[in-house]
Design a protein around this motif. Structure first.
Motif, PDB file in Angstrom:
ATOM      1  N   ARG A 159      21.024 -11.149 -18.519  1.00  0.00           N
ATOM      2  CA  ARG A 159      20.058 -11.897 -17.715  1.00  0.00           C
ATOM      3  C   ARG A 159      18.824 -11.066 -17.356  1.00  0.00           C
ATOM      4  N   LEU A 160      19.021  -9.793 -17.022  1.00  0.00           N
ATOM      5  CA  LEU A 160      17.883  -8.954 -16.661  1.00  0.00           C
ATOM      6  C   LEU A 160      16.990  -8.721 -17.874  1.00  0.00           C
ATOM      7  N   GLN A 161      17.593  -8.458 -19.017  1.00  0.00           N
ATOM      8  CA  GLN A 161      16.807  -8.301 -20.237  1.00  0.00           C
ATOM      9  C   GLN A 161      16.075  -9.592 -20.589  1.00  0.00           C
ATOM     10  N   PHE A 162      16.734 -10.720 -20.367  1.00  0.00           N
ATOM     11  CA  PHE A 162      16.149 -12.011 -20.729  1.00  0.00           C
ATOM     12  C   PHE A 162      14.879 -12.301 -19.933  1.00  0.00           C
ATOM     13  N   VAL A 163      14.937 -12.166 -18.607  1.00  0.00           N
ATOM     14  CA  VAL A 163      13.739 -12.469 -17.812  1.00  0.00           C
ATOM     15  C   VAL A 163      12.630 -11.472 -18.110  1.00  0.00           C
ATOM     16  N   THR A 164      13.003 -10.204 -18.348  1.00  0.00           N
ATOM     17  CA  THR A 164      11.991  -9.199 -18.677  1.00  0.00           C
ATOM     18  C   THR A 164      11.336  -9.514 -20.010  1.00  0.00           C
ATOM     19  N   GLU A 165      12.142  -9.885 -20.996  1.00  0.00           N
ATOM     20  CA  GLU A 165      11.609 -10.181 -22.326  1.00  0.00           C
ATOM     21  C   GLU A 165      10.786 -11.472 -22.321  1.00  0.00           C
ATOM     22  N   THR A 166      11.167 -12.420 -21.474  1.00  0.00           N
ATOM     23  CA  THR A 166      10.388 -13.655 -21.372  1.00  0.00           C
ATOM     24  C   THR A 166       8.991 -13.371 -20.832  1.00  0.00           C
ATOM     25  N   LEU A 167       8.898 -12.539 -19.802  1.00  0.00           N
ATOM     26  CA  LEU A 167       7.591 -12.173 -19.265  1.00  0.00           C
ATOM     27  C   LEU A 167       6.800 -11.347 -20.276  1.00  0.00           C
ATOM     28  N   ARG A 168       7.474 -10.440 -20.973  1.00  0.00           N
ATOM     29  CA  ARG A 168       6.793  -9.627 -21.987  1.00  0.00           C
ATOM     30  C   ARG A 168       6.231 -10.512 -23.101  1.00  0.00           C
ATOM     31  N   SER A 169       6.998 -11.531 -23.509  1.00  0.00           N
ATOM     32  CA  SER A 169       6.531 -12.451 -24.546  1.00  0.00           C
ATOM     33  C   SER A 169       5.287 -13.206 -24.086  1.00  0.00           C
ATOM     34  N   ALA A 170       5.279 -13.658 -22.830  1.00  0.00           N
ATOM     35  CA  ALA A 170       4.108 -14.367 -22.312  1.00  0.00           C
ATOM     36  C   ALA A 170       2.898 -13.449 -22.229  1.00  0.00           C
ATOM     37  N   LEU A 171       3.121 -12.196 -21.806  1.00  0.00           N
ATOM     38  CA  LEU A 171       2.006 -11.242 -21.731  1.00  0.00           C
ATOM     39  C   LEU A 171       1.428 -10.955 -23.110  1.00  0.00           C
ATOM     40  N   ASN A 172       2.282 -10.851 -24.125  1.00  0.00           N
ATOM     41  CA  ASN A 172       1.790 -10.622 -25.485  1.00  0.00           C
ATOM     42  C   ASN A 172       0.978 -11.821 -25.981  1.00  0.00           C
ATOM     43  N   ALA A 173       1.450 -13.045 -25.668  1.00  0.00           N
ATOM     44  CA  ALA A 173       0.709 -14.234 -26.084  1.00  0.00           C
ATOM     45  C   ALA A 173      -0.649 -14.301 -25.393  1.00  0.00           C
ATOM     46  N   LEU A 174      -0.696 -13.962 -24.107  1.00  0.00           N
ATOM     47  CA  LEU A 174      -1.969 -13.960 -23.375  1.00  0.00           C
ATOM     48  C   LEU A 174      -2.883 -12.849 -23.865  1.00  0.00           C
TER      49      LEU A 174
END
Length: 548
Positions: A159-174
């Motif tokens: 779960r911790l990796q998941f939320v971190t990776e989700t935010l990282r994915s959004a930051l990369n898209a932005l």
């Protein structure tokens, strides 16, 4: 790319001559062409191609290439190379020896067109129809169904990796879409937290510290979401898929407590059917079966199982991982009915059966749904001489139930179960149950015995099924279902069915349909070569078991 029809009737003379010289006894691709003929027709795919555009390749050719590709487990590059280089493929495709083939990217575009046009089922249907035309498949007889799990093409994350990776994915898209806007928003600490993949990051080991880190990730995510939603931000930023997924994941994983963003407790998460498990495949879900758990999908395979015909896959369904087997039983029957391939007997395991399915299969489709009905789970079953439901006499016409000691119920009410299934609630009077000398074998309630009955047709068929499955004759008939597990094993070990090649349910489902079509070609090829069905494997030690 527009439709450019081509003729499949004639194989070029030089191609046929060289192929017969190189493969004097034939091979899979050549036998499929000789016996099945033109499996696909360009007209089957008219809806996927515009009428006015640059001329393109024959979709029938691309469909057959795709089936051969999955029959041999090839990548797009390898399949395109096989079209250019392999004589047996040129024979099956009716190409000249000098034909230069096409670029491998055409196969990916063709699959996308199939999905966009909703024509995924046609690739398997065409192979099944060709086998039927050749006299190798017909309605009736027996078919069997089983399911297995499919792993999404993503990494497993906690779960911790998941939320971190989700935010990282959004930051990369932005960062790719609006680098200057994000640079003005990002805090210096973010580059340390979100530059590397989450699985390459060392998170705190203590639970309290991990929770604090998750809260910080949640706060950072809310900063991004608030900035994207601000009136001064470009409107199109919030429409980015990664940003929208970030918003939905934050709703599932976080909540506001005293004005602060807090990580939800595990017990406070939404059900697995709607909960995301990866930022890179939003349609993948977490499934659980007994002690096993996986992220991805589930596939249901239905095949024929007559001893005098090849065992061919007639239907494939791909669902999210948490969807229970029982949810697809009706869909399988409906699809087989549309294809005029309904069996007389459908062999399934307990996951596909309940009373409603038993009745519907018989009355609507004239199918005997054969499988172990779930036993009565009441505590009386485990008590010596306990009074179970089947020992009560039900008079449906007069709405009266009589217990094994001769007492009659006084209450009969129509109701619904927790799942919304229509039921009948029956209650025996306290005056009859309280003085009963065998009360401890019947009820533990201070009130009278209560029964929950399905409606008449479902009640009768369920009781009959529970009785029949205890007989030796039923057990012998049900043994034929075990063979479908061999099909699942073949699909997993020889055709890579266990792991998805692509992201998303639609692409994964198309992969499974193409794989099933490829398996059918292999099984037809074995049938044409008179290769017998494999016997059930028995170890050397198990063979020593005494016959008594």
């Amino acid at each position: 790319m527009s439709l450019r029809p081509r003729s499949w009737d004639v194989i070029p003379d030089e191609t046929a001559r060289v192929a017969r010289m190189v493969f004097p006894e034939g091979c899979l691709a050549m036998r499929a062409r000789d016996v099945l003929g033109s499996v696909f027709a360009d007209t089957d795919f008219t809806d996927a191609f515009p009428r006015r555009d640059q001329p393109g390749l024959s979709p029938a050719l691309l469909a057959l290439v795709s089936v051969l590709q999955f029959a041999e487990g090839l990548s797009d590059r390898q399949a395109a190379h096989a079209v250019r280089a392999r004589i047996d493929w040129k024979y099956a495709l009716g190409l000249e020896l000098a034909d230069q083939g096409f670029d491998y990217s055409v196969l990916s575009e063709f699959r996308a067109r199939l999905i966009a046009g909703g024509m995924q089922q046609r690739v398997l249907d065409a192979v099944v129809d060709a086998a039927a035309r050749a006299g190798l498949l017909s309605a009736g007889g027996r078919q069997r169904t089983d399911s297995t799990h499919v792993l999404a093409v993503v990494r497993d994350l906690n779960r911790l990796q998941f939320v971190t990776e989700t935010l990282r994915s959004a930051l990369n898209a932005l960062a790719a879409a609006a680098p200057h806007w994000l640079a003005s928003l990002a805090e210096p600490e973010w580059f340390d937290r979100y530059s590397a993949r989450s699985e390459d990051t060392r998170f705190p080991s203590r639970w309290a510290a991990r929770t604090a880190h998750a809260d910080q990730v949640g706060t950072d995510g809310m900063v991004v979401l608030s900035a994207v939603a601000a009136p001064t931000a470009p409107v199109w930023l919030r429409e980015l898929a990664a940003v929208e997924l970030l918003r939905q994941v934050w709703v599932q994983q976080y909540h506001v407590v005293d004005g602060q963003i807090r990580w939800r407790d595990k017990k406070d998460l939404p059900p697995a059917g709607i909960r995301y498990c990866s930022p890179y495949d939003p349609q993948a879900r977490t499934g659980t079966k007994r002690a096993a758990s996986w992220n991805g999908y589930k596939i249901h395979l239905t095949e024929t199982c007559e001893p005098d015909a090849p065992h061919l896959i007639t239907h494939v369904t791909t669902t999210p991982a948490p969807v229970p087997d029982m949810a697809v039983t009706e869909a399988i029957h409906t699809r087989l009915a549309e294809r005029e391939l309904l069996p007389q007997v459908h062999l399934v395991d307990a996951g596909y059966i309940d009373a409603e399915h038993l009745v519907t299969a018989r009355e609507k489709y004239d199918i005997e749904l054969l499988g172990p009905a779930k036993p009565d789970s009441a505590w009386q079953v485990g008590v010596e001489n306990g009074f179970t439901l089947d020992q009560f006499s039900v008079d449906w016409d007069s709405q009266r139930v009589t217990c094994p000691t001769g007492k009659t119920a006084t209450s009969w009410n129509a109701d619904q179960s927790q799942d919304g299934v229509p039921v009948v609630r029956v209650r025996f009077p306290v005056s009859a149950c309280r003085p009963c000398p065998v009360r401890d074998r019947c009820t533990r309630s201070s009130a009278g015995r209560r029964l929950t009955l399905r409606h008449r047709a479902q009640h009768d068929v369920l009781q009959q099924a529970r009785t029949m499955q205890q007989t030796e004759q039923w057990q012998q008939r049900y043994q034929h279902r075990a063979g479908v597990e061999g099909t699942v094993a073949q699909a997993v070990r020889s055709f890579g069915l266990r792991r998805s090649r692509y992201h998303g349910l639609a692409k994964t489902g198309l992969q499974h349909l193409l794989t099933a079509a490829g398996i059918n070609l292999h099984r037809l090829n074995a049938w044409w070569q008179d290769i017998p069905f494999a016997a059930t494997r028995t170890s050397h030690f198990a063979a020593l078991r005494p016959t008594g």
